[in-house]
Write a protein that holds these residues in place. Sequence first.
Motif, PDB file in Angstrom:
ATOM      1  N   UNK A 144       0.872  55.934  20.218  1.00 49.74           N
ATOM      2  CA  UNK A 144       1.911  56.918  20.546  1.00 49.74           C
ATOM      3  C   UNK A 144       1.631  57.665  21.849  1.00 49.74           C
ATOM      4  N   UNK A 145       0.388  57.627  22.324  1.00 45.97           N
ATOM      5  CA  UNK A 145       0.046  58.265  23.603  1.00 45.97           C
ATOM      6  C   UNK A 145       0.189  57.307  24.783  1.00 45.97           C
ATOM      7  N   UNK A 146       0.582  56.056  24.509  1.00 46.69           N
ATOM      8  CA  UNK A 146       0.764  55.079  25.578  1.00 46.69           C
ATOM      9  C   UNK A 146      -0.490  54.290  25.923  1.00 46.69           C
ATOM     10  N   UNK A 147      -1.487  54.347  25.041  1.00 44.78           N
ATOM     11  CA  UNK A 147      -2.737  53.622  25.287  1.00 44.78           C
ATOM     12  C   UNK A 147      -2.690  52.269  24.587  1.00 44.78           C
ATOM     13  N   UNK A 202       4.557  55.289  32.030  1.00 44.25           N
ATOM     14  CA  UNK A 202       5.928  55.091  31.559  1.00 44.25           C
ATOM     15  C   UNK A 202       6.771  54.261  32.519  1.00 44.25           C
ATOM     16  N   UNK A 203       6.609  54.474  33.838  1.00 46.46           N
ATOM     17  CA  UNK A 203       7.457  53.730  34.778  1.00 46.46           C
ATOM     18  C   UNK A 203       7.163  52.228  34.747  1.00 46.46           C
ATOM     19  N   UNK A 212       8.602  50.980  31.099  1.00 46.27           N
ATOM     20  CA  UNK A 212      10.076  51.012  31.091  1.00 46.27           C
ATOM     21  C   UNK A 212      10.643  49.875  31.937  1.00 46.27           C
ATOM     22  N   UNK A 213      10.055  49.641  33.094  1.00 45.33           N
ATOM     23  CA  UNK A 213      10.533  48.569  33.977  1.00 45.33           C
ATOM     24  C   UNK A 213      10.387  47.185  33.366  1.00 45.33           C
ATOM     25  N   UNK A 214       9.403  47.021  32.486  1.00 46.39           N
ATOM     26  CA  UNK A 214       9.166  45.720  31.852  1.00 46.39           C
ATOM     27  C   UNK A 214       9.764  45.645  30.447  1.00 46.39           C
ATOM     28  N   UNK A 215      10.398  46.719  30.001  1.00 43.46           N
ATOM     29  CA  UNK A 215      10.985  46.718  28.659  1.00 43.46           C
ATOM     30  C   UNK A 215       9.954  46.743  27.540  1.00 43.46           C
ATOM     31  N   UNK A 216       8.758  47.224  27.845  1.00 47.43           N
ATOM     32  CA  UNK A 216       7.674  47.289  26.861  1.00 47.43           C
ATOM     33  C   UNK A 216       7.783  48.608  26.105  1.00 47.43           C
ATOM     34  N   UNK A 217       7.697  48.531  24.773  1.00 53.03           N
ATOM     35  CA  UNK A 217       7.793  49.750  23.964  1.00 53.03           C
ATOM     36  C   UNK A 217       6.521  49.949  23.145  1.00 53.03           C
ATOM     37  N   UNK A 218       6.473  49.403  21.943  1.00 56.89           N
ATOM     38  CA  UNK A 218       5.346  49.667  21.044  1.00 56.89           C
ATOM     39  C   UNK A 218       4.313  48.538  20.985  1.00 56.89           C
ATOM     40  N   UNK A 219       4.618  47.387  21.566  1.00 54.42           N
ATOM     41  CA  UNK A 219       3.703  46.238  21.590  1.00 54.42           C
ATOM     42  C   UNK A 219       3.759  45.602  22.981  1.00 54.42           C
TER      43      UNK A 219
END
Length: 165
Positions: free
Chosen positions: A14-17, A100-101, A104-111
Amino acid sequence: MALFLDSHVHKIDRKGRVSVPAQFRATLMSQSFAGVIAFPSFREKCNAIEACGMDRMDQLSESLDNLDPFSTEQNDMAAVLFGAAVQMPFDGEGRILLPDHLTAGAGITDMTVFVGCGQTFQMWAPDAYAEFAAAARDRAREARIVMRLKRPGGDGPGGDGNERR
């Protein structure tokens, strides 16, 4: 020369790691920067994050020096490769923090799927990569792509260091 091989799917917290695959991490830890260098892909039909180690960025920088330093081409490549690049150091658990940038640009979310590409690797949204990989196999099969293998020592037919197969 170490190579990045295989594909590995990892969860993003959830922290983007995200934990970098152990095989990739081992290669990257032996370089001058212990982490990942990443930038948005600018390849056609590739909605991914391009990633590598500092050694590869050094090679790209040296290659860029072969272009006229005041040309549009050199300026464009410098902006694409270096202006957009992000250094992401490993934390104590072998994770990196994905900006995030980039996600978001690659459409990557949780995996994300880490995809070995030889001296570099890519990070994709898993569904997008599955679609891309299937289309890439079809294109390669249809185009009947032939690679010329370089012989160790560069003694290929015709003196060009390439072996035809």
